[in-house]
Structure formats: C-alpha cells, structure tokens
Design a protein around this motif. Structure first.
Motif, PDB file in Angstrom:
ATOM      1  N   SER A  32       0.702  -1.264   0.152  1.00  0.00           N
ATOM      2  CA  SER A  32       0.050  -0.075   0.075  1.00  0.00           C
ATOM      3  C   SER A  32       0.813   1.297   0.210  1.00  0.00           C
ATOM      4  O   SER A  32       1.783   1.328   0.805  1.00  0.00           O
ATOM      5  N   SER A  33       0.584   2.296  -0.899  1.00  0.00           N
ATOM      6  CA  SER A  33       1.269   3.317  -0.944  1.00  0.00           C
ATOM      7  C   SER A  33       0.652   4.512  -0.330  1.00  0.00           C
ATOM      8  O   SER A  33       1.167   5.657  -0.120  1.00  0.00           O
ATOM      9  N   ALA A  50     -11.888   3.155   6.588  1.00  0.00           N
ATOM     10  CA  ALA A  50     -10.839   2.408   6.596  1.00  0.00           C
ATOM     11  C   ALA A  50     -10.110   1.862   5.317  1.00  0.00           C
ATOM     12  O   ALA A  50     -10.667   0.939   4.946  1.00  0.00           O
ATOM     13  N   ALA A  52      -6.754   1.715   5.062  1.00  0.00           N
ATOM     14  CA  ALA A  52      -5.408   1.160   5.136  1.00  0.00           C
ATOM     15  C   ALA A  52      -5.373  -0.335   5.052  1.00  0.00           C
ATOM     16  O   ALA A  52      -6.411  -0.851   5.132  1.00  0.00           O
ATOM     17  N   LYS A  92     -17.407  -9.474   4.483  1.00  0.00           N
ATOM     18  CA  LYS A  92     -16.860  -8.437   5.353  1.00  0.00           C
ATOM     19  C   LYS A  92     -17.447  -7.279   5.753  1.00  0.00           C
ATOM     20  O   LYS A  92     -17.722  -6.946   6.880  1.00  0.00           O
ATOM     21  N   ASN A 145     -11.921  -4.129  -3.644  1.00  0.00           N
ATOM     22  CA  ASN A 145     -11.036  -3.602  -4.700  1.00  0.00           C
ATOM     23  C   ASN A 145     -10.146  -4.700  -5.113  1.00  0.00           C
ATOM     24  O   ASN A 145      -9.721  -5.564  -4.320  1.00  0.00           O
ATOM     25  N   ASN A 176      -0.610   0.875  -5.060  1.00  0.00           N
ATOM     26  CA  ASN A 176       0.433   1.749  -5.523  1.00  0.00           C
ATOM     27  C   ASN A 176       0.214   2.471  -6.958  1.00  0.00           C
ATOM     28  O   ASN A 176       1.068   3.217  -7.382  1.00  0.00           O
TER      29      ASN A 176
HETATM   30  O1  PMT Z   1      -2.559   2.490  -0.671  1.00  0.00           O
HETATM   31  P1  PMT Z   1      -2.832   2.115  -2.142  1.00  0.00           P
HETATM   32  O2  PMT Z   1      -1.499   2.071  -2.705  1.00  0.00           O
HETATM   33  O3  PMT Z   1      -3.332   3.571  -2.864  1.00  0.00           O
HETATM   34  O4  PMT Z   1      -3.772   1.116  -2.372  1.00  0.00           O
HETATM   35  C1  PMT Z   1      -5.088   1.099  -1.914  1.00  0.00           C
HETATM   36  C2  PMT Z   1      -5.659   0.060  -1.173  1.00  0.00           C
HETATM   37  C3  PMT Z   1      -5.623  -1.358  -2.248  1.00  0.00           C
HETATM   38  C4  PMT Z   1      -4.546  -0.424  -0.066  1.00  0.00           C
HETATM   39  C5  PMT Z   1      -6.888   0.332  -0.922  1.00  0.00           C
HETATM   40  O5  PMT Z   1      -7.852   0.752  -1.997  1.00  0.00           O
HETATM   41  C6  PMT Z   1      -7.616  -0.794  -0.276  1.00  0.00           C
HETATM   42  O6  PMT Z   1      -8.277  -1.927  -0.851  1.00  0.00           O
HETATM   43  N1  PMT Z   1      -7.436  -1.031   1.165  1.00  0.00           N
HETATM   44  C7  PMT Z   1      -8.028  -2.036   1.976  1.00  0.00           C
HETATM   45  C8  PMT Z   1      -6.732  -2.993   2.170  1.00  0.00           C
HETATM   46  C9  PMT Z   1      -7.011  -4.162   3.058  1.00  0.00           C
HETATM   47  O7  PMT Z   1      -6.407  -4.296   4.237  1.00  0.00           O
HETATM   48  O8  PMT Z   1      -8.336  -4.896   3.029  1.00  0.00           O
HETATM   49  P2  PMT Z   1      -8.500  -6.277   3.802  1.00  0.00           P
HETATM   50  O9  PMT Z   1      -9.670  -6.744   2.914  1.00  0.00           O
HETATM   51  O10 PMT Z   1      -7.530  -6.937   4.333  1.00  0.00           O
HETATM   52  O11 PMT Z   1      -9.277  -5.439   4.896  1.00  0.00           O
HETATM   53  C10 PMT Z   1     -10.690  -5.225   5.193  1.00  0.00           C
HETATM   54  C11 PMT Z   1     -11.103  -3.902   5.838  1.00  0.00           C
HETATM   55  O12 PMT Z   1     -10.792  -4.121   7.330  1.00  0.00           O
HETATM   56  C12 PMT Z   1     -10.234  -2.841   5.493  1.00  0.00           C
HETATM   57  O13 PMT Z   1     -10.911  -1.594   5.492  1.00  0.00           O
HETATM   58  C13 PMT Z   1      -8.955  -2.942   6.414  1.00  0.00           C
HETATM   59  O14 PMT Z   1      -8.565  -1.491   6.578  1.00  0.00           O
HETATM   60  C14 PMT Z   1      -9.583  -3.320   7.674  1.00  0.00           C
HETATM   61  N2  PMT Z   1      -8.841  -4.066   8.553  1.00  0.00           N
HETATM   62  C15 PMT Z   1      -8.242  -5.041   8.301  1.00  0.00           C
HETATM   63  C16 PMT Z   1      -7.548  -5.881   9.207  1.00  0.00           C
HETATM   64  C17 PMT Z   1      -7.047  -5.125  10.327  1.00  0.00           C
HETATM   65  N3  PMT Z   1      -6.409  -5.991  11.245  1.00  0.00           N
HETATM   66  N4  PMT Z   1      -7.931  -4.283  10.715  1.00  0.00           N
HETATM   67  C18 PMT Z   1      -8.595  -3.434   9.709  1.00  0.00           C
HETATM   68  O15 PMT Z   1      -9.418  -2.393  10.016  1.00  0.00           O
END
Ligand code: PMT
Length: 414
Positions: A215-216, A276, A278, A341, A353, A363
């Motif tokens: 992630s950027s 969220a 991140a 989720k 995404n 990125n």
């Molecule tokens: O930063 P970029 O390079 O621009 O890229 C953007 C991105 C791809 C990172 C962004 O668009 C994206 O998809 N972010 C979510 C990344 C992620 O961690 O997805 P996940 O499916 O693993 O998590 C699901 C959700 O739970 C997310 O909102 C995440 O922030 C949150 N999470 C996950 C794990 C954790 N321990 N705590 C959380 O809050």
C-alpha cells in the motif's frame, strides 16, 4: 457558519477605533473552524496589540513588510498564496485609497496586490469620510478592477465614536463573519468530522525487519483530500508512506496495527464518518526479537499472532461513528469476500478492490472498485484515485446524511 470550516482567512486590520472589534472577529472565525492569520497596518498597532490577536488566532501576527524573521517563517508571497480570502476589518478610508491606487507601501497592501484571493472590506470611518466622493470613487475603482472577487460588508449606520450620526460604523463581528460564510459554498461534508486510515502497517520481526504490504497510501490520501474539499474536518491516520499529506488534515503517523488502533480509538466520540482504507496486517510476529535475527540453518520458523481488527473495533464501539466504511482488497472472489466483510465487521458500506490487477489497486494512480451496502452495489470504472475519491466521498456523505436524518426523526410509535 459551517462554510468557514477549513477556510484560510487572511484578516487585515487597519488603523481605526473599530480595530478593537477585530479581536472578537478572530474568535468567531476560528470557532467556525477557519484558520486565521492576522496582518496589521502600522496604524492598527496603535489601537490593538498583536499579542491579543496572536493568542486568539493561534498564529503569529504579521505587520512589517521587511521583517527578516517573518520572511524566514511564512514570507509575504507565501502568505498571499496561502489565503483563500482576504478580509479587511476595519478598512479605513486611507487603506481603501491605497488599495485603489495599487500601492504596496506596507505589508497589507502588498499582500492584496500579490494575492489572487477575493478581497472583502468591512469599512469603518466617519460618515463624512464615507460620503466623500474620493472614498466612493476608490471603492468603485476596486469593484471595477476586481469584479466578483471584491465585496463590501457594511458599513452600518448610527452613532459613531466621534459623535456623528450616519453610515460609516463597522458591522458587528458576527454579521461580518456571517456575510463572509455566505460567500463560500457548503460542501456535502461541511461541519462533519471524518477519520481516515491509510497506507500499510509494519509489523516488526526484529529491530531491522518487518512484515508489510504494497500500500502506497494514495487511495487514502486522495480520500482525505476529497473529504477536505467537501468541507469536512479530517484526521488522517497513516501508516508509513512516501507521499505528502493534504495541507489541512490532522495527520497522525503510525507504524503498526496496534498504533493505528490506538490512534483510531482516540477519535471515538469525535467522528461522524470513519473510512478504513489502510491495508492493515492481519497478523504480526508473536515475538519481536530484541536483536537482529542471525542466519542459522536453511529454514526459520516465525510464529504469527492475530492483530486486532481496527475497523471492526470501531464499528462495535459504544461511541460508534454514524457511518463506518471498510475496504476489501482481494485477489479472487472479490465480491463474495467483500460482502462477507460488510456483514462480519458490521460496516455500513464496503469498497471492493481487486488487487490482482497491476493497473489498479496497490500503488497505482488509478483504481476501479465496487461499492457495496446492504441495499445494493455501485460499480466505479477505472479512473484516477483522485476522481474516484471525490465520487466515493459523495456516496459516503449521502449515506451519512440519510442515517443522521433517520436518527433525528421522531419515533411516532408506528
Ligand atoms: O494505498 P494504495 O497503494 O493506494 O492502495 C489502496 C488499497 C488497495 C490499499 C485500498 O484501496 C484498499 O483496498 N484497502 C484495504 C486493504 C485491506 O487491508 O483490505 P482487507 O480486505 O484486508 O481488510 C478489510 C477491511 O478491514 C479494510 O477496511 C481494512 O482497513 C480493515 N482491517 C483489516 C485488518 C485489520 N487488522 N484491521 C482492519 O481495520
């Protein structure tokens, strides 16, 4: 006056008895969420102290054009570029004449010349001076030259400090602030508090190594900019990234998921919309080695332990923000996992995404996503992250506003 939130107001004060009211004006503007920087003419220094205005605005007060120290901080050209708007209250007849003549004889007149920002004047002078043909001609000159980027707030009429009766009194500070607010469009998130997580987390293995991801921060930072543009007060909780944060956010730098959780918890009770974006590590090393792990043998075992789920913790918090949005970064069955989720983390919406593609997601400058809520979904074709962020913020704001509307509707027992 919510339209003033995040606005950068350069408040010019010229030398008139009404200058004492400028202190109250600073207070009202800052309370409305504006950032105020005060510039005083030499005349104004005779009526009110810079210290008072510095204390109220929370920023250094500028009053000298050729001041080495001030130029080393925010120089006059920088200050001219910084302003969204220049408000001069009180504006004396002398100052108006100097502005109309295009003079740059002291800091305030120079800033007006050097800035593209609209200029509004709250005149304050004796009624005869106000009526003087030269004053009226000077105002007409300014109106002709600056067009829509120029306006007058007042003056008021009544008994003046000199005993005369007639027009020339400065408007009350609250009226000046209200007139200024009307010049700004209200955004869809005006007055709302938005917290955004962005970027990766880093989970330490030892003092020199960590587990992380690609992630950027570009998506989260674009969302922060779009939320600011929509009038929100934005806190950006960021993992380690290499891009600059938007200008007016409150930036909280974090490293690990635990840090990010703590920063998020500190915002509870002070957040309407939580986003969220991140990429948080789901697991971290169970033990962080005190010293650099040494090479030994062909294989090495690392035990990982589960990280707290930040967005789920926020969504289940007793001071839950009205609207909680998650992202789902997936490489297969993107929609199925995203829907899962949405439900399991108790989210209001989730942005799915596909991160298996190299032209979007991690990125890249572009992204393409699907936004899910329990009621349906909306596809967003590939576009810049910046444009996508604007569209997503619009959708999140709509959801927030509908929920808040439902929460305030009286329960009629049906
Ligand atoms: O930063 P970029 O390079 O621009 O890229 C953007 C991105 C791809 C990172 C962004 O668009 C994206 O998809 N972010 C979510 C990344 C992620 O961690 O997805 P996940 O499916 O693993 O998590 C699901 C959700 O739970 C997310 O909102 C995440 O922030 C949150 N999470 C996950 C794990 C954790 N321990 N705590 C959380 O809050």
């Amino acid at each position: 006056m919510q339209q003033l939130a995040n606005k950068r107001i350069l408040l010019g004060i010229s030398g008139g008895i009404a200058a004492y009211k400028s202190a109250e004006l600073v207070r009202i503007l800052t309370k409305a969420g504006a950032e105020v920087r005060v510039v005083m003419t030499q005349g104004a220094l005779e009526f009110i102290t810079p210290l008072t205005l510095q204390a109220l605005s929370g920023n250094p007060v500028h009053h000298t054009l050729l001041d080495e120290e001030a130029e080393a901080g925010m120089g006059h050209i920088e200050l001219a570029r910084w302003a969204d708007v220049i408000l001069i209250a009180p504006a004396t007849a002398d100052l108006i004449a100097r502005l109309a003549a295009g003079m740059g004889d002291e800091l305030l007149t120079t800033l007006v010349l050097a800035s593209k920002a609209p200029v509004f004047l709250a005149p304050a002078m004796n009624q005869q001076m106000w009526a003087a043909p030269t004053t009226q001609a000077n105002l007409q000159t300014l109106a002709d030259l600056k067009g829509d980027d120029f306006g007058l707030f007042g003056p008021d009429a009544g008994v003046q400090a000199c005993g005369d009766v007639g027009p020339g009194r400065m408007l009350e500070p609250v009226d000046i602030a209200a007139l200024l607010a009307k010049r700004f469009q209200a955004g869809v998130l005006t007055g709302k508090k938005v917290v955004i997580t962005a970027g990766p987390t880093r989970e330490a293995l030892d003092p020199v190594r960590y587990i992380s991801n690609h992630s950027s921060g570009k998506m989260g930072y674009a969302l922060a900019q779009a939320a600011l543009d929509a009038g929100a007060q934005v806190t950006l909780i960021s993992g380690p990234v290499r891009i600059a944060a938007p200008d007016r956010v409150t930036l909280v730098n974090t490293v690990s998921a635990q840090d990010m959780l703590e920063a998020s918890m500190a915002c509870m009770g002070e957040c309407d919309l939580f986003i969220a974006s991140a990429a948080v590590a789901d697991y971290r090393p169970a033990d962080v080695a005190k010293h650099k792990i040494k090479k030994a043998g062909d294989d090495i075992q690392i035990t990982l332990t589960k990280n707290p789920d930040i967005v789920a913790t926020v969504a289940n918090h007793e001071q839950r923000p009205t609207t909680v949005i998650g992202f789902a970064a997936e490489t297969n069955d993107v929609d199925g996992y995203a829907r899962g989720k949405l439900a399991s983390k108790r989210l209001d919406m989730i942005v799915a995404n596909d991160v298996s593609r190299s032209d979007i997601g991690f990125n890249s400058d572009d992204n393409a996503v699907t936004l899910y809520s329990r009621d349906g979904h909306q596809d967003f074709e590939r576009m810049s992250k910046s444009l996508l962020a604007t569209k997503l913020i619009q959708a999140f704001a709509e959801r927030l506003s509908n929920t808040q509307l439902l929460q305030t509707e009286p329960d009629n027992g049906q």
